[in-house]
Motif scaffolding. Structure first.
Motif, PDB file in Angstrom:
ATOM      1  N   ARG A 190       0.804  -1.215   0.000  1.00  0.00           N
ATOM      2  CA  ARG A 190       0.000   0.000   0.000  1.00  0.00           C
ATOM      3  C   ARG A 190       0.846   1.279   0.000  1.00  0.00           C
ATOM      4  N   GLU A 191       2.157   1.182   0.153  1.00  0.00           N
ATOM      5  CA  GLU A 191       2.985   2.387   0.278  1.00  0.00           C
ATOM      6  C   GLU A 191       3.352   3.004  -1.071  1.00  0.00           C
ATOM      7  N   SER A 221       8.312  -5.693 -14.373  1.00  0.00           N
ATOM      8  CA  SER A 221       7.496  -4.488 -14.213  1.00  0.00           C
ATOM      9  C   SER A 221       7.860  -3.640 -13.008  1.00  0.00           C
ATOM     10  N   THR A 222       8.615  -4.156 -12.086  1.00  0.00           N
ATOM     11  CA  THR A 222       8.914  -3.362 -10.900  1.00  0.00           C
ATOM     12  C   THR A 222      10.134  -2.479 -11.131  1.00  0.00           C
ATOM     13  N   TYR A 223      10.317  -1.537 -10.235  1.00  0.00           N
ATOM     14  CA  TYR A 223      11.467  -0.640 -10.314  1.00  0.00           C
ATOM     15  C   TYR A 223      12.729  -1.352  -9.828  1.00  0.00           C
ATOM     16  N   ASP A 224      13.865  -0.727 -10.078  1.00  0.00           N
ATOM     17  CA  ASP A 224      15.141  -1.244  -9.591  1.00  0.00           C
ATOM     18  C   ASP A 224      15.279  -0.837  -8.124  1.00  0.00           C
ATOM     19  N   PRO A 225      15.253  -1.781  -7.187  1.00  0.00           N
ATOM     20  CA  PRO A 225      15.321  -1.430  -5.772  1.00  0.00           C
ATOM     21  C   PRO A 225      16.559  -0.603  -5.410  1.00  0.00           C
ATOM     22  N   TYR A 226      17.662  -0.844  -6.109  1.00  0.00           N
ATOM     23  CA  TYR A 226      18.893  -0.136  -5.761  1.00  0.00           C
ATOM     24  C   TYR A 226      18.950   1.257  -6.367  1.00  0.00           C
ATOM     25  N   GLU A 227      18.093   1.498  -7.347  1.00  0.00           N
ATOM     26  CA  GLU A 227      18.007   2.851  -7.914  1.00  0.00           C
ATOM     27  C   GLU A 227      17.212   3.763  -6.981  1.00  0.00           C
ATOM     28  N   LEU A 228      16.126   3.235  -6.418  1.00  0.00           N
ATOM     29  CA  LEU A 228      15.279   4.029  -5.521  1.00  0.00           C
ATOM     30  C   LEU A 228      15.631   3.839  -4.053  1.00  0.00           C
ATOM     31  N   HIS A 229      16.549   2.921  -3.756  1.00  0.00           N
ATOM     32  CA  HIS A 229      16.815   2.541  -2.365  1.00  0.00           C
ATOM     33  C   HIS A 229      15.497   2.181  -1.670  1.00  0.00           C
ATOM     34  N   THR A 230      14.711   1.395  -2.391  1.00  0.00           N
ATOM     35  CA  THR A 230      13.412   0.963  -1.904  1.00  0.00           C
ATOM     36  C   THR A 230      13.156  -0.452  -2.401  1.00  0.00           C
ATOM     37  N   GLN A 290       7.697  -3.632  -3.424  1.00  0.00           N
ATOM     38  CA  GLN A 290       6.561  -3.633  -2.503  1.00  0.00           C
ATOM     39  C   GLN A 290       6.142  -5.067  -2.178  1.00  0.00           C
ATOM     40  N   GLN A 291       5.985  -5.319  -0.890  1.00  0.00           N
ATOM     41  CA  GLN A 291       5.789  -6.679  -0.400  1.00  0.00           C
ATOM     42  C   GLN A 291       4.303  -7.006  -0.255  1.00  0.00           C
ATOM     43  N   ILE A 292       3.906  -8.128  -0.824  1.00  0.00           N
ATOM     44  CA  ILE A 292       2.531  -8.603  -0.705  1.00  0.00           C
ATOM     45  C   ILE A 292       2.356  -9.456   0.558  1.00  0.00           C
ATOM     46  N   ILE A 293       3.340 -10.274   0.865  1.00  0.00           N
ATOM     47  CA  ILE A 293       3.243 -11.160   2.032  1.00  0.00           C
ATOM     48  C   ILE A 293       3.246 -10.309   3.294  1.00  0.00           C
ATOM     49  N   ILE A 294       2.223 -10.447   4.098  1.00  0.00           N
ATOM     50  CA  ILE A 294       2.016  -9.548   5.239  1.00  0.00           C
ATOM     51  C   ILE A 294       3.140  -9.646   6.257  1.00  0.00           C
ATOM     52  N   GLY A 295       3.862  -8.546   6.437  1.00  0.00           N
ATOM     53  CA  GLY A 295       4.886  -8.445   7.467  1.00  0.00           C
ATOM     54  C   GLY A 295       6.256  -8.974   7.097  1.00  0.00           C
ATOM     55  N   ALA A 296       6.376  -9.651   5.948  1.00  0.00           N
ATOM     56  CA  ALA A 296       7.658 -10.269   5.598  1.00  0.00           C
ATOM     57  C   ALA A 296       8.774  -9.246   5.456  1.00  0.00           C
ATOM     58  N   GLN A 297       8.432  -8.033   4.996  1.00  0.00           N
ATOM     59  CA  GLN A 297       9.454  -7.008   4.761  1.00  0.00           C
ATOM     60  C   GLN A 297      10.112  -6.527   6.046  1.00  0.00           C
ATOM     61  N   SER A 298       9.489  -6.761   7.186  1.00  0.00           N
ATOM     62  CA  SER A 298      10.096  -6.332   8.449  1.00  0.00           C
ATOM     63  C   SER A 298      11.376  -7.111   8.728  1.00  0.00           C
ATOM     64  N   LEU A 299      11.375  -8.393   8.401  1.00  0.00           N
ATOM     65  CA  LEU A 299      12.592  -9.195   8.560  1.00  0.00           C
ATOM     66  C   LEU A 299      13.657  -8.781   7.551  1.00  0.00           C
TER      67      LEU A 299
END
Length: 375
Positions: A105-106, A130-139, A142-151
């Motif tokens: 959602r972010e 289709s997604t952006y380059d994570p290292y280009e945006l330092h982001t 976006q994670q679909i699995i609930i809470g997985a990105q916290s780890l």
């Protein structure tokens, strides 16, 4: 460790929404909060106008995403209307080399980190690469699995720690994710290793159809000190408070003092996703109460009171929003879908018979549809 904002540990998380740190009242009047004020001492009228513009553009992206999904151009869309202050305020407090780990959602975090029009829609359209380059945006993606990105955020922060850097990781998740083991395990690791990570819990009152009063009997920010993590419960519809709170949190983590937990109290004005019907579980009166706390209206009221909301400014923001919306729509509707069999092209660096057999089997499966249609 203590909280910067004194938290009432017995407050009801759903009804005591004023037990929060804030710098702007729902009516747009400035609120004196010495704990937060020092963190936005440099935020002048021009900066507030930029925050307003960010939120308006984010809402326009969100509106466009909903419209595109309804028109069959996207498979799904997770609206963020009402949560603009939380996303823009916290993301604008991050340094360019910090790393954000957002949930699905972010959209505003991706926008604030420099996302392009295609970055908002192509993944929801299901396009290849289709997604952006994570290292280009330092982001992170976006994670679909609930809470997985916290780890993931804690692991990244521990890597920064071992590399001797001073970057901060920011993990974004909703109130529902705090019931997941991943989030709690991430907090254990972060506290145990003093990882430079900020947990940003967007408490939007609803985990799909489950109210926060079922998820938590007391404010969610009250959980973090139990892990040894200082926390703050902030008004998630107050962009200045969100900016200040995140600046405090990142400063704390950047100085080697360990993780921080922020609970941003806000509201999901729309459905959980475009496949959801919130009228089946929410009262209209509740939605209307939160509509009067709109984060964009709040900043507009402040700017009007300070004589900084003139016609030229409004026209400029509107034109920027129109241009961005057109670019987002063009990115979705102009996308060229790759042939179905191309999903096998980039699986292995070296071709081999196994992948050839799978490609042939999938080709036969697709041909079955063509045969059925011809019959």
């Amino acid at each position: 460790m203590t909280t910067v904002h004194t938290l009432n540990p017995t407050a009801d998380p759903a009804t005591d929404v004023d037990d929060v740190a804030r710098l702007l009242s729902p009516g747009g009047e400035r609120v004196a909060d010495p704990d937060l004020q020092e963190w936005i001492a440099d935020v002048d009228t021009a900066a507030i106008r930029r925050l307003y513009r960010d939120m308006v553009l984010l809402r326009r992206i969100d509106d466009e995403g909903v419209a595109l999904q309804r028109q069959g151009q996207l498979g799904l869309w997770p609206p963020c209307r009402g949560q603009e202050a939380t996303q823009i305020g916290t993301a604008r407090a991050l340094r360019a080399d910090d790393f954000a780990f957002p949930s699905y959602r972010e959209t505003g975090v991706v926008f604030a980190r420099g996302g392009k029009p295609s970055d908002y829609v192509l993944a929801w359209r299901g396009e290849g690469h289709s997604t952006y380059d994570p290292y280009e945006l330092h982001t992170a993606t976006q994670q679909i699995i609930i809470g997985a990105q916290s780890l993931h955020a804690v692991g990244y922060a521990m890597g920064v720690q071992r590399d001797g850097g001073d970057q901060v990781a920011a993990a974004y998740f909703g109130d529902g994710a705090t019931s997941q083991g991943d989030v709690n395990e991430a907090m254990v690791f972060a506290a145990s290793f003093g990882a430079p990570v900020v947990f940003v819990c967007t408490n939007n009152q609803w985990a799909i159809s489950e109210p926060v009063s079922v998820q938590a009997r007391f404010p969610i920010a009250g959980r973090a000190p139990g892990f040894g993590i200082p926390s703050m419960r902030v008004d998630g519809n107050d962009v200045l408070a969100c900016l200040a709170a995140m600046r405090w949190a990142t400063d704390h983590a950047r100085r080697g003092r360990g993780p921080v937990f922020l609970e941003a109290v806000t509201y999901r004005m729309g459905p959980h996703t475009t496949s959801d019907d919130p009228t089946r579980y929410r009262d209209k009166e509740e939605v209307e109460i939160w509509r009067r706390r709109d984060p964009i209206d709040r900043v507009e009221a402040l700017l009007r009171a300070e004589g900084a909301f003139d016609d030229a400014f409004v026209a400029g923001v509107g034109a920027d929003a129109d241009a961005l919306a057109a670019a987002v729509r063009e990115a979705a509707m102009g996308a060229v879908t790759r042939p179905a069999l191309s999903i096998f092209d980039d699986v292995y660096a070296e071709p081999h018979t196994g992948i050839d057999e799978q490609r042939a089997a999938y080709a036969a499966y697709l041909d079955g549809f063509a045969t059925a249609q011809g019959a």
